[in-house]
Design a protein around this motif. Sequence first.
Motif, PDB file in Angstrom:
ATOM      1  N   GLU A 156      -2.051   5.080   2.911  1.00 27.92           N
ATOM      2  CA  GLU A 156      -2.968   6.225   2.821  1.00 27.92           C
ATOM      3  C   GLU A 156      -3.941   6.335   3.987  1.00 27.92           C
ATOM      4  OE1 GLU A 156      -4.821   2.808   0.467  1.00 27.92           O
ATOM      5  OE2 GLU A 156      -2.813   3.670   0.710  1.00 27.92           O
ATOM      6  N   THR A 202       0.838  -1.201   0.000  1.00 32.02           N
ATOM      7  CA  THR A 202       0.000   0.000   0.000  1.00 32.02           C
ATOM      8  C   THR A 202       0.870   1.248   0.000  1.00 32.02           C
ATOM      9  OG1 THR A 202      -0.124   0.526   2.373  1.00 32.02           O
ATOM     10  CG2 THR A 202      -1.498  -1.292   1.590  1.00 32.02           C
ATOM     11  N   ARG A 203       0.224   2.387  -0.102  1.00 38.15           N
ATOM     12  CA  ARG A 203       0.914   3.670   0.054  1.00 38.15           C
ATOM     13  C   ARG A 203       0.709   4.256   1.456  1.00 38.15           C
ATOM     14  NH1 ARG A 203       0.310   3.259  -5.409  1.00 38.15           N
ATOM     15  NH2 ARG A 203       1.933   4.242  -6.673  1.00 38.15           N
ATOM     16  N   ARG A 263       2.974  10.061   1.671  1.00 39.54           N
ATOM     17  CA  ARG A 263       3.730   8.959   2.267  1.00 39.54           C
ATOM     18  C   ARG A 263       4.574   8.217   1.224  1.00 39.54           C
ATOM     19  NH1 ARG A 263       1.259   5.352   6.624  1.00 39.54           N
ATOM     20  NH2 ARG A 263       3.439   5.472   7.300  1.00 39.54           N
ATOM     21  N   GLU A 264       4.106   8.187  -0.002  1.00 45.22           N
ATOM     22  CA  GLU A 264       4.937   7.612  -1.062  1.00 45.22           C
ATOM     23  C   GLU A 264       6.220   8.424  -1.235  1.00 45.22           C
ATOM     24  OE1 GLU A 264       5.032   6.940  -5.889  1.00 45.22           O
ATOM     25  OE2 GLU A 264       3.084   7.098  -4.901  1.00 45.22           O
ATOM     26  N   ARG A 285      -4.829  12.690  -0.030  1.00 49.40           N
ATOM     27  CA  ARG A 285      -3.646  13.520   0.218  1.00 49.40           C
ATOM     28  C   ARG A 285      -2.529  12.724   0.884  1.00 49.40           C
ATOM     29  NH1 ARG A 285      -4.969  18.061   3.963  1.00 49.40           N
ATOM     30  NH2 ARG A 285      -2.785  18.562   3.607  1.00 49.40           N
ATOM     31  N   CYS A 286      -2.925  11.817   1.774  1.00 51.44           N
ATOM     32  CA  CYS A 286      -1.942  11.096   2.578  1.00 51.44           C
ATOM     33  C   CYS A 286      -1.108  10.129   1.738  1.00 51.44           C
ATOM     34  CB  CYS A 286      -2.667  10.343   3.695  1.00 51.44           C
ATOM     35  SG  CYS A 286      -1.576   9.556   4.887  1.00 51.44           S
ATOM     36  N   GLY A 287      -1.746   9.404   0.825  1.00 52.80           N
ATOM     37  CA  GLY A 287      -1.041   8.401   0.045  1.00 52.80           C
ATOM     38  C   GLY A 287       0.145   8.956  -0.735  1.00 52.80           C
ATOM     39  N   ASP A 343      -4.890   0.284   1.937  1.00 46.04           N
ATOM     40  CA  ASP A 343      -4.316   0.342   3.277  1.00 46.04           C
ATOM     41  C   ASP A 343      -5.363   0.029   4.338  1.00 46.04           C
ATOM     42  OD1 ASP A 343      -2.625   0.830   5.418  1.00 46.04           O
ATOM     43  OD2 ASP A 343      -2.715   3.008   5.237  1.00 46.04           O
ATOM     44  N   PRO A 402      -7.127  10.054   2.816  1.00 45.73           N
ATOM     45  CA  PRO A 402      -6.281   9.164   2.024  1.00 45.73           C
ATOM     46  C   PRO A 402      -5.788   9.758   0.704  1.00 45.73           C
ATOM     47  CG  PRO A 402      -8.059   7.917   2.995  1.00 45.73           C
ATOM     48  CD  PRO A 402      -8.327   9.363   3.331  1.00 45.73           C
TER      49      PRO A 402
END
Length: 247
Positions: A56, A53-54, A71-72, A66-68, A94, A64
Motif C-alpha cells: 500500500e 503486505t499489500r 495492488r492486491e 486506495r493503493c492496497g 508496507d 495507501p
Amino acid sequence: MTEPTITPLQPMPDDWQRALAVVAHPDDLEYGCSAAIAAWTGAGREIAYVLATRGEAGIDTLEPARCGPLREREQRASAAVVGVSVVEFLDHEDGVIEYGTALRRDIAAAVRRHRPELVITLNHRDTWGGVAWNTPDHVAVGRATLDAAADAGNRWIFPDLAEQGLEPWNGVRWVAVAGSSTPTHAVDATAGLERAVRSLLEHRTYIEALTDEDPETYVRGFLTRHAEATGERFGGRPAVAFKLFSR
C-alpha cells in the motif's frame, strides 16, 4: 592472466510436490522468480503465495487506502497467470515491516497451513549484489522466512499455533532465495518466461508509476536480460537462479 572461472549453477531439486512462496510485497515474485513458478505449476506442482503486505505504500500518487486494494487485485491476477490460485496477505504495514517473533510466527503459521516441501523467498541481504541497497521489508521477510521454516517444525516455539489446530510441520526440505548475489541453483526459464512476462504486466499500475517506458517493452526487457544473464551459468539456457539452503 587466466580468465575468471564461472561456477555453473546446479539444477534445482525436482522431487517435491508442494511449495510456499513468502515475500514482502506484490510484484516481488514477478520480478524475482515467476518464470520458475510457471514452469513448476506447468509440471503439476502446487504453489501458494503469502505476502506480508499489500504494497500500500508503493505508489507515490496513490494514498495507501486506495493503493492496497488495487495492488492486491493486481497480485491475484498476476498469480493466476502462472497457475497460482492461493494468495494470502498477512497485513503487516508496507515499508515498516519489523523482523521479530510476530513476523516469524505469522510465517510459521503459513508454513504449517500449507505444509510445503520447498519454501521460496527473496534476497534477505543488505544489498543487491553489492550495488544497490535492499529495502528493510525484503531483509526482514527473507530472514524471517528462513527462520520460520524451522520454527514451523518445533512444537515448543509458538505453541499457541497447535492450540489453533496448526500442528507442527517439519517437512520443509529446502528454502530457496531468489535474487541472491551468490546463487547455487537454477531453473530453466524457457517454458515459463512468456507467462512470467504476462504475470508481471498485471502489475500495470505499479509499472506505469515506476517508468515512462512502454510497460510491455520494460517488462520483457527486464525479465529477458536477467534470464539470459543467469543462463550463462546454466548451459546457455535462460534461467532463474536461487540460493538453496537445505534443511
